[in-house]
Design an enzyme around this catalytic site. Structure first.
Site, short mmCIF file in Angstrom:
data_model
loop_
_atom_site.label_atom_id
_atom_site.label_comp_id
_atom_site.label_asym_id
_atom_site.label_seq_id
_atom_site.Cartn_x
_atom_site.Cartn_y
_atom_site.Cartn_z
N THR A 123 39.69 45.55 39.24
CA THR A 123 38.47 46.13 38.70
C THR A 123 37.41 46.41 39.78
O THR A 123 37.53 45.99 40.92
CB THR A 123 37.89 45.21 37.59
N SER B 224 37.14 41.52 29.54
CA SER B 224 36.09 40.61 30.00
C SER B 224 35.00 41.36 30.75
O SER B 224 34.03 40.73 31.22
CB SER B 224 36.69 39.54 30.92
N GLY C 151 36.76 40.87 38.46
CA GLY C 151 37.19 39.49 38.57
C GLY C 151 37.92 38.92 37.36
O GLY C 151 37.93 37.71 37.17
N GLY C 152 38.54 39.76 36.52
CA GLY C 152 39.24 39.23 35.36
C GLY C 152 38.29 38.49 34.44
O GLY C 152 37.12 38.85 34.32
#
Length: 605
Positions: A425, A491, A511-512
């Site tokens: 991302t 997220s 960052g997930g």
């Protein structure tokens, strides 16, 4: 799509750049956040202006960039410069985003691009209104509930499912770019692709982050011939300083510039995407032309949570970002975090357990609200958050954490999500001269997505792995289970903080699922601890989602381990590669920060 090996390899230059990199920052590798190599050296990036080089120096010195009229902060200097050129000519934040995203898809292809999706939060200076655009990928109409299960009904391993065609959702980023420009843009659409086309056709220099990601993921990249040919010519991964061209991507952008999103969702580009997914040697998927032509961006109301004298506004379902960040801050509302300060173990006890409470609710309730009921109001209800905050009273970490019961009855039938998401991302923050503010998080999911490279020169996402890998738990359905046309839970947390009806901060991060903690911490750093945005972006990370406290290795965060362990937390030192890009807006001007863990900068005027 590359020069010849001899032309491509500038060995002496690469050695100098890599030496400078290794002397300036640890080239750490990890299995979930990929690599954290990252302070980019100016020598590793070509075609930069003196202003951009100065911004890199300021970032690495821990100093924010200041401006009065406009600002852009994103993950690569070449992309930031493309956006800056648009803004300097009078373009809007929406115009600049198109230019930034187009370049990011070329120079940072492992993180975002035309084959992925995005969420955008927009403040309109003229109307004073805040809204969001959902450009999340959708599941093909031919998917079935056992998409990520084996013949025995057992969940597949993450990379067993992620690589190949079955993980690819219908890309949403191109449609979102066009939709945002149609709503809020003023610049000539084709002009917004000029920088990206030039870099694609004439080449750019491979940076430490891209080279490091290729090295980390070499085994999986090598499994897809077309992808390996681009990132690993002659069997060797691209190196820092290599000159890389992508003529196919340039041609895709030329078509996009002339025909708009129709060029992407119909015709040859769409047909190639479908053929790439359905013809994948590994895990062929079920994406169809009908899925492509049916894709739509959805405008949704922003989700806002009160924190101190501020309204923290972000993306609602199918993202969990806005709700979870809002819940963390809501739990902290009764506590004087400002007085405790950033070095206080007690502050981090409260933040860590607040995050755990939010993640418990996230796992139970949040999914695509077009398909399942989500108690958005209940999760942010003041009374509910006060009740949850009361659990934080006392000196020790919570022994156990479970979901609450927000005001919404039948959603309580859901079981907890089986979460397998992995991070990649990128994030873009922009403020234009007219006062419009954009915060957009953009992704292809895991690093290099599905690892499928199209003939159009861009990678396809593996976003469907953000669905639960199981459909039920003990016979109870899971809200985030896959379904035709459904958007997987995310997220991503692009955020605009408001005060008295005016924007004061734009922030977001990759960052997930750790995005939620990164963004919440950044907001606390600015609003409670009075940090400038560059200091907030660079501050050591402490992230707690499910009980174990992750402490950023090699930083002052590790010094808090004994106190946190005495409180009852388990701790783990690890690399935490956020990518925070932030802009603070005040009556005196703009202040921009870029995460030194990645290669980005902020530029303004």
């Amino acid at each position: 799509m590359n020069d010849t090996p001899k032309q491509k390899r500038g060995l002496a230059a690469s050695a100098v750049i890599l030496s400078a990199l290794l002397n300036s920052t640890a080239f750490a590798q990890q299995t979930t956040d990929a690599v954290a190599p990252e302070a980019a050296t100016t020598g590793a990036l070509d075609k930069l202006s003196e202003r951009a080089e100065a911004a890199l120096v300021k970032r690495d010195a821990g100093q924010p960039v200041v401006a009065s009229d406009w600002m852009v902060s994103a993950a690569n200097p070449l992309a930031v410069e493309a956006g800056a050129r648009v803004l300097s000519k009078g373009g809007t934040a929406a115009d600049a985003m198109v230019a930034v995203q187009s370049v990011l898809g070329l120079v940072e292809p492992q993180s975002s691009g035309l084959g992925g999706g995005a969420f955008l939060v927009w403040f309109d200076a003229e109307t004073g209104e805040l809204t969001t655009l959902d450009g999340r990928e959708t599941a093909p109409i031919e998917v079935n509930p056992r998409l990520f299960q084996d013949a025995e009904g057992e969940k597949r391993g993450f990379y067993d499912a992620a690589i190949g065609g079955i993980s690819v959702g219908v890309p949403g980023t191109p449609a979102l770019m066009e939709d945002a420009h149609r709503r809020w843009g003023s610049a000539n659409w084709p002009s917004l692709f000029e920088d990206a086309i030039d870099l694609a056709e004439n080449g750019f220099t491979v940076t430490p982050r891209l080279a490091g990601m290729i090295e980390w993921d070499a085994e999986r990249l090598s499994q897809v011939p077309s992808t390996a040919a681009y990132f690993m010519p002659d069997g060797a991964g691209l190196q820092v300083g290599d000159h890389l061209q992508n003529q196919a991507y340039g041609q895709t952008l030329r078509s996009f510039a002339v025909e708009g999103a129709d060029a992407f969702y119909t015709g040859e580009i769409a047909e190639d995407i479908v053929a790439t997914v359905r013809g994948a040697v590994r895990n062929p998927g079920v994406l169809s032309m009908l899925d492509m032509t049916n894709y739509r961006v959805v405008e949704r109301p922003a989700v806002c949570a009160t924190y101190r004298s501020f309204e923290v506004c972000g993306m609602g379902p199918p993202s969990s970002g806005g709700l979870s960040v809002g819940q963390i801050l809501g739990h902290l509302q009764p506590y004087d975090i400002a007085a405790m300060g950033p070095e206080s173990p007690e502050a981090w006890r409260l933040i860590g357990d607040s995050s755990r409470l939010a993640f418990a609710d996230r796992g139970r309730y949040i999914a695509d609200s077009d398909f399942v009921p989500v108690p958005v109001g209940g999760l942010l209800d003041e009374t509910y958050l006060k009740d949850r905050a009361s659990l934080l009273e006392g000196p020790a970490a919570l022994d156990t954490v479970s979901h609450g019961q927000p005001e919404f009855d039948h959603v309580l039938l859901w079981a907890d999500n089986i979460d397998m998401s992995m991070p990649s991302t990128s994030h873009i923050s922009i403020v234009d001269r007219y006062g419009n503010v954009l915060s957009m998080t953009t992704t292809i999911e895991t690093g290099f997505g599905s690892h499928l490279m199209t003939k159009g020169g861009f990678l396809l996402n593996n976003e469907l792995t953000d669905f639960s890998f199981a459909t039920h738990s003990d016979g109870v359905p899971i809200a985030n289970a896959v379904a035709p046309g459904k958007r997987p839970r995310s997220s991503m947390a692009p955020t605009i903080v408001m005060q008295d009806g005016e924007p004061v901060l734009a922030v977001g991060s990759p960052g997930g699922s750790r995005i939620i903690g990164y963004v919440a911490q950044a907001i606390i750093s600015v609003l409670d601890w009075d940090m400038d945005v560059q200091s907030a972006a660079a501050a050591p990370h402490l992230i707690n989602r499910f009980g174990t406290y992750d402490l950023e290795e090699g930083t002052d965060a590790e010094a808090l381990a004994p106190a946190l362990e005495e409180m009852g937390f388990e701790t783990n030192s690890r690399a935490l590669t956020s990518g925070l890009h932030m802009i603070k807006i005040s009556p005196t001007g703009l202040e921009g920060g870029a995460d030194p863990r990645r290669e980005g900068i902020a530029l303004g005027e």
